[in-house]
Design a protein around this motif. Structure first.
Motif, PDB file in Angstrom:
ATOM      1  N   LEU A  25       0.836  -1.190   0.000  1.00  0.00           N
ATOM      2  CA  LEU A  25       0.000   0.000   0.000  1.00  0.00           C
ATOM      3  C   LEU A  25       0.878   1.250   0.000  1.00  0.00           C
ATOM      4  O   LEU A  25       0.592   2.257  -0.636  1.00  0.00           O
ATOM      5  CB  LEU A  25      -0.914  -0.005   1.221  1.00  0.00           C
ATOM      6  N   LYS A  26       1.939   1.127   0.718  1.00  0.00           N
ATOM      7  CA  LYS A  26       2.828   2.280   0.805  1.00  0.00           C
ATOM      8  C   LYS A  26       3.365   2.629  -0.568  1.00  0.00           C
ATOM      9  O   LYS A  26       3.408   3.786  -0.973  1.00  0.00           O
ATOM     10  CB  LYS A  26       3.979   1.957   1.766  1.00  0.00           C
ATOM     11  N   ARG A  28       1.965   1.812  -3.357  1.00  0.00           N
ATOM     12  CA  ARG A  28       0.835   2.305  -4.154  1.00  0.00           C
ATOM     13  C   ARG A  28       0.621   3.779  -3.904  1.00  0.00           C
ATOM     14  O   ARG A  28       0.454   4.581  -4.812  1.00  0.00           O
ATOM     15  CB  ARG A  28      -0.433   1.551  -3.753  1.00  0.00           C
ATOM     16  N   GLU A  29       0.652   4.115  -2.620  1.00  0.00           N
ATOM     17  CA  GLU A  29       0.396   5.503  -2.265  1.00  0.00           C
ATOM     18  C   GLU A  29       1.461   6.410  -2.863  1.00  0.00           C
ATOM     19  O   GLU A  29       1.165   7.486  -3.379  1.00  0.00           O
ATOM     20  CB  GLU A  29       0.367   5.649  -0.744  1.00  0.00           C
ATOM     21  N   GLU A  32       0.792   6.803  -6.525  1.00  0.00           N
ATOM     22  CA  GLU A  32      -0.316   7.712  -6.785  1.00  0.00           C
ATOM     23  C   GLU A  32       0.103   9.153  -6.558  1.00  0.00           C
ATOM     24  O   GLU A  32      -0.237  10.050  -7.327  1.00  0.00           O
ATOM     25  CB  GLU A  32      -1.494   7.377  -5.875  1.00  0.00           C
TER      26      GLU A  32
ATOM     27  N   LEU C 104      -0.792  12.729   0.832  1.00  0.00           N
ATOM     28  CA  LEU C 104      -0.100  11.488   0.541  1.00  0.00           C
ATOM     29  C   LEU C 104       1.302  11.531   1.104  1.00  0.00           C
ATOM     30  O   LEU C 104       2.017  12.501   0.934  1.00  0.00           O
ATOM     31  CB  LEU C 104      -0.056  11.266  -0.974  1.00  0.00           C
ATOM     32  N   ARG C 180     -12.529   6.180   0.945  1.00  0.00           N
ATOM     33  CA  ARG C 180     -11.612   5.095   0.639  1.00  0.00           C
ATOM     34  C   ARG C 180     -12.208   3.760   1.003  1.00  0.00           C
ATOM     35  O   ARG C 180     -12.095   2.777   0.280  1.00  0.00           O
ATOM     36  CB  ARG C 180     -10.300   5.283   1.427  1.00  0.00           C
ATOM     37  N   ARG C 186      -7.868   6.599  -5.132  1.00  0.00           N
ATOM     38  CA  ARG C 186      -7.328   7.853  -4.637  1.00  0.00           C
ATOM     39  C   ARG C 186      -7.847   8.998  -5.476  1.00  0.00           C
ATOM     40  O   ARG C 186      -8.225  10.046  -4.977  1.00  0.00           O
ATOM     41  CB  ARG C 186      -5.796   7.793  -4.713  1.00  0.00           C
TER      42      ARG C 186
END
Lengths: 312, 413, 284
Positions: A25-26, A28-29, A32, C104, C180, C186
């Motif tokens: 997830l990290k 992915r974040e 993004e 983020l 979410r 996102r």
């Protein structure tokens, strides 16, 4: 997260998506985020960072804009500007005078207007609107109108002055008065911006402080000196930085009001760079000047930030 | 089915083979937006199609104030026009930078062109060694415009009469201007376009200096501090600040709206006169101790070396500057071709100016000298301007001010 | 001397003095507009005669002549569509980037932030020359592309980015997290949750961006040379006769046409507009 599940977790930074198990997830974040910010970064690199580096390169050449002939000359341009050419120091002096005239005048006027307009009274909105109006006007329009108003004897300003018995100077044709005219008109144009910043800051000061002080019999001036002014410190600093840097950037105002004259009396750095590069086609020299301007602005910013650090 | 397809293929083939060789568009920059001028220019494009049916010409107007600059941006920015007008003060700079194409081959190849027909002095700026870097399309002498009504009011003979008597000298000019100012309450003289202190410094100083026998610069040496130049500028300075007969810096005294009695300008301005509402005329420049020295301003047509269609553009330029087309242009732009200058058509072409006065124009073109130009014109003017500003102060010492100007520009010359 | 006035009267006197002083100071702020408007109605000859704020004859035809003198309508339109485009692009790009910086977490976030801030301190004149050659490489000289790209990606765009970041930082995270959980990507969260909640900031960015682009002068001066592609600021100073002398009556009429619509919008929405600028100034 407590415990260690047998399979990969479905939440938290190390969670993995079923569709792409190799991505945490990290990650992915992060992807993004980069995606979101990519246009900005791309633009930054292409239109800012790249050119900034290029300017350094250009400044080491002699490059004619028209004939496109380029020759490498090393630091000759810098030597020219700083040591050989008296013009540069004249320009630097003009820029300094302009900044030293504009910044204090602008800030003091902004503060006084803000002090007068930060409380509600009938008509305050009108005043705020009036003082802010020139800010939204285009610099071109503002310069054109003032150029018209500041004409010699027949100009409106001098006619008004004549009405109260003062013989106004030929504003835009006298090198000293031209600088004054340019500073004053620029201040009138931009002071509204600093005024509202001060108003916002003033309104953020809790009224109890002032109330308490009044109870103790403090006068307006004492209140200002002991309470208001110190609390405005951070805002004042920010405004000072913005206004100083802004004063170095001014181009359109000078271009349209005086074209740098008379007798080069209002030739400031921004205009000089334009003139050298685009009127005389000396791209190399103009680039060296641009680097020098960059250095000056950076230095000023750093100095003012250091002052801020010292305060807090 | 098969038949139809055959027909289709055949017709497509035919269409491709029959289409014209190359449809081309030339981009030609100008600084006028005037309707009448544009009509004439488009007329040239039309007549060019008789020879080259597939070529269209697009005229693009760039405002005169920044014309040279914006032209430079176009060239430097990779977007050069094919051809265009060029101001005389930019010609040497552009030639030196190598951005102008040599037109000699195209002009020599053009039928019946007769390059020798062009007046030699007029070609001064445009012919360099054997190369022709441009063709002048407007060779406009400076003349004095005068307001006859104001002269009558002051009881003075107008400049034409004085010139005929051989009395139209710089000294008379000063005297007349003073009397006119006193009689009319308006300045006797205004510098060209009211810009004598700003963008037309050269136009203000040149004619008097030349009348006194000097020159602004010659052979790479500054001529402004010579005794002749100092004397002439001193006269001007006195007229501005002592006599107050010339419109002072920052003041308004527009001749064309009747706010001054005389001005110096080119005859193209005559088009402003019908609206002026007063009786007027044109006269030659006052003579001086240096004699009679007409001054000519010019503009030329050039082809840009960075353009993509140079031969075609050069052909168009040859077309536009041939005898017939120059004669057509004569109503707006004084020609540099001797044949046209001598023709009756020219003398009568301008319906605002009587033939007698047009003769002055023709005479000046034949004998006059163009304004001095230099490859470093922009820098020269920029270096001159602050010192000239210092000159135009009431308390200035003319001689030392001019010396300062020379000191500033000599390194550049 | 003031002891015979009640405190109330004293405050009134104080107030009146202030108002008087403010009104006097306000004169050079207001007069130029009045004078600009009235001169637009005067004839060329009346310009420099005896000044009166009311024109002797109302020369309405000045306003028509403005349009025939140069392609003014076209130039007006140019300024309009360029400013709208720049505003739209800036809103999108700045809010995307601002969101990323605010919400983020990713390696290099602070570094990116630092670099971007550095761009704020560099005047346009420093990078304009290389940008000129860059645009030449793309073939964008004498087109509107530089006028769109440079404001969007230049220092102003970065101001907008930080504005949005500031605003996003202050938004409560719960709604976004709820989104979410509902399965929004996102991007979806940004589009459906964060953006709608940040209307005030978006409005502020839109306003200052529009005005910034509308008033640009250096970039059009350098990048645009043909008349029909001019933007308003360039066009305004261009009302000169063929020999470079300003035609004041036309210049001021045209300036009025350029300024009055902005003023009207400003007068209607001045609270919003002023707040937008205040917001932009309160950046760290």
């Amino acid at each position: 997260m407590e415990g260690k599940p047998a399979t990969s977790p479905k939440s938290g930074p190390t969670a993995r998506d079923d569709r792409a198990p190799w991505l945490t997830l990290k990650m992915r974040e992060a992807m993004e985020a980069w995606l979101f910010i990519s246009p900005t970064i791309a633009g930054f690199l292409i239109f800012f960072a790249g050119p900034l580096i290029a300017v350094i390169g250009y400044s080491l050449t002699e490059w004619n804009l028209l004939s496109q002939q380029v020759t490498y000359v090393g630091l000759a341009n810098y030597r020219d500007a700083l040591f050989a050419n008296a013009d540069f120091w004249h320009v630097a002096r003009n820029s300094a005078i302009f900044a030293l005239g504009l910044v204090p005048l602008n800030m003091m006027l902004a503060l006084m207007l803000a002090l007068g307009l930060s409380r509600r009274f009938p008509g305050v909105i009108i005043f705020r609107t009036v003082f802010f109006a020139p800010v939204v006007t285009s610099a071109a329009a503002w310069a054109i109108v003032w150029k018209f108003l500041l004409q010699g004897e027949a100009g409106f300003v001098n006619q008004m002055l004549a009405g109260i018995g003062i013989a106004g100077p030929n504003w835009l044709r006298d090198p000293d008065w031209a600088m004054v005219a340019v500073i004053l008109t620029r201040v009138i144009k931009m002071v509204g911006l600093n005024m509202i910043l001060y108003i916002a800051a003033l309104q953020a000061i809790p009224r109890d402080y002032e109330a308490a002080a009044r109870l103790e019999g403090a006068s307006d001036w004492q209140i200002f000196r002991a309470i208001t002014w110190p609390l405005l410190g951070p805002t004042t600093l920010v405004i000072m930085v913005i206004t100083t840097i802004g004063s170095f950037k001014v181009f359109d105002h000078i271009y349209l009001m005086t074209g740098g004259g008379p007798e080069n009396g209002t030739l400031v750095l921004a205009f000089y760079i334009y003139e050298q590069g685009f009127k005389f086609f000396n791209v190399g020299y103009a680039s060296a000047l641009a680097m020098i301007m960059f250095a000056i602005v950076m230095a000023l910013t750093v100095v003012q930030l250091l002052l801020r650090r010292k305060d807090t | 089915m098969k038949g139809i397809r055959k027909v289709l293929t055949a017709s497509v083939l035919a269409a491709t083979l029959a289409s014209p060789a190359l449809a081309a568009e030339l981009r030609f920059t100008i600084w006028t937006g005037n309707e009448a001028h544009l009509k004439m220019l488009n007329g040239y494009a039309e007549s060019f199609r008789a020879r080259r049916p597939d070529v269209t010409v697009k005229f693009e107007t760039i405002p005169p104030a920044d014309y040279t600059q914006k032209l430079t941006f176009q060239i430097a920015g990779g977007n050069p026009p094919d051809a265009g007008w060029l101001m005389e003060d930019a010609a040497p700079t552009f030639a030196k930078a190598g951005v102008l194409e040599d037109l000699a081959p195209a002009l020599n190849a053009a039928k019946d062109y007769d390059f020798a027909d062009f007046s030699k002095p007029a070609l001064g700026l445009w012919v360099n060694g054997g190369k022709v870097i441009g063709v002048p399309f407007s060779t406009s002498p400076f003349v004095i415009f005068f307001n006859k009504d104001m002269f009558d009011k002051a009881g003075l003979e107008d400049p034409l009469v004085l010139a005929a008597k051989g009395q139209w000298t710089m000294a008379t000019f000063q005297d007349v201007a003073k009397k006119l100012t006193a009689a009319n309450g308006k300045p006797g003289f205004e510098f060209k376009d009211g810009q004598g202190y700003d963008s037309r410094i050269m136009h203000a100083l040149m004619p008097p200096i030349r009348a006194y026998g000097g020159d602004v610069w010659a052979d790479r040496k500054c001529g402004l501090d010579t005794p002749q130049a100092v004397a002439s500028v001193r006269q001007l300075h006195d007229m501005v600040f002592k006599d107050k007969s010339i419109v002072a810096p920052g003041e308004k005294g527009d001749y064309f709206s009747g706010n001054s009695a005389m001005t110096i300008n080119q005859i193209s301005r005559a088009s402003l006169m019908p609206k002026a509402g007063f009786k007027w005329g044109i006269a030659p420049l006052p003579t001086g101790p240096g004699g009679d020295s007409p001054v000519i301003g010019q503009a030329g047509i050039v082809v840009f070396a960075a353009g993509k269609q140079k031969p075609l553009a050069a052909e168009f330029v040859a077309h536009v500057t041939n005898k017939q087309n120059v004669a057509i242009a004569a109503q707006f732009f004084p020609p540099a071709r001797n044949s046209v200058l001598a023709s009756d058509a020219f003398i009568n072409s301008n319906n605002l100016i009587p033939p007698a006065q047009m003769k002055i124009v023709g005479d000046a073109i034949a004998r006059g000298k163009v304004l001095p130009a230099h490859e470093k014109s922009p820098q020269l003017l920029a270096a001159m301007k602050p010192r000239v500003d210092a000159l135009w102060r009431a308390d200035a010492n003319v001689e030392s001010a001019l010396k300062a100007v020379c000191a500033a520009i000599q390194p550049l010359l | 001397m003031t002891s015979w006035l009640t405190p109330r009267q004293l405050r009134l006197l104080n107030r009146t003095c202030w108002m008087l002083a403010l009104s006097i100071v306000a004169i050079p702020f207001v007069f130029p507009f009045l004078w600009m408007l009235s001169s637009g109605f005067k004839s060329a000859a009346e310009m420099f005669g005896s000044p009166s704020i009311v024109p002797r004859e109302w020369q309405w035809q000045n306003f028509i002549e403005v349009f025939t003198y140069q392609p003014f309508a076209r130039q007006y339109f140019n300024s309009l569509y360029i400013s709208l485009t720049v505003t739209l692009l800036t809103l999108v790009i700045a809010s995307l980037a601002g969101y990323a910086l605010a919400r983020l977490r990713f390696a290099g976030a602070s570094l990116v932030g630092l670099f971007l801030v550095s761009a704020l301190m560099v005047p346009e004149e420093v990078t304009i020359i290389p940008n000129f050659f860059l645009m030449k490489r793309f073939g964008f000289i004498d087109s509107h592309w530089p006028l769109i790209l440079l404001p969007v990606f230049g220092p102003h765009g970065i101001v907008a980015t930080f504005l949005m970041r500031q605003y996003f930082l202050a938004l409560p995270k719960e709604l976004e997290e709820a989104g979410r959980m509902d399965g929004l990507s996102r991007f979806g969260v940004w589009w459906r949750v964060a953006l709608p909640m940040s209307r005030p900031a978006l409005a502020a960015v839109a306003i200052i961006t529009f005005l910034h682009s509308w008033n640009l002068f250096l970039e059009p001066l350098i990048f645009v040379s043909s008349l029909e592609k001019f933007t308003l600021p360039l066009a305004l100073s261009n009302f000169t006769d063929p020999y470079g002398v300003p035609l004041w009556h036309l210049q001021l009429a045209a300036t009025s046409l350029a300024v009055v619509p902005i003023l009207i919008v400003y007068l209607i929405a001045q609270r919003q507009i002023i707040e937008s600028f205040a917001l932009s100034g309160v950046k760290g």
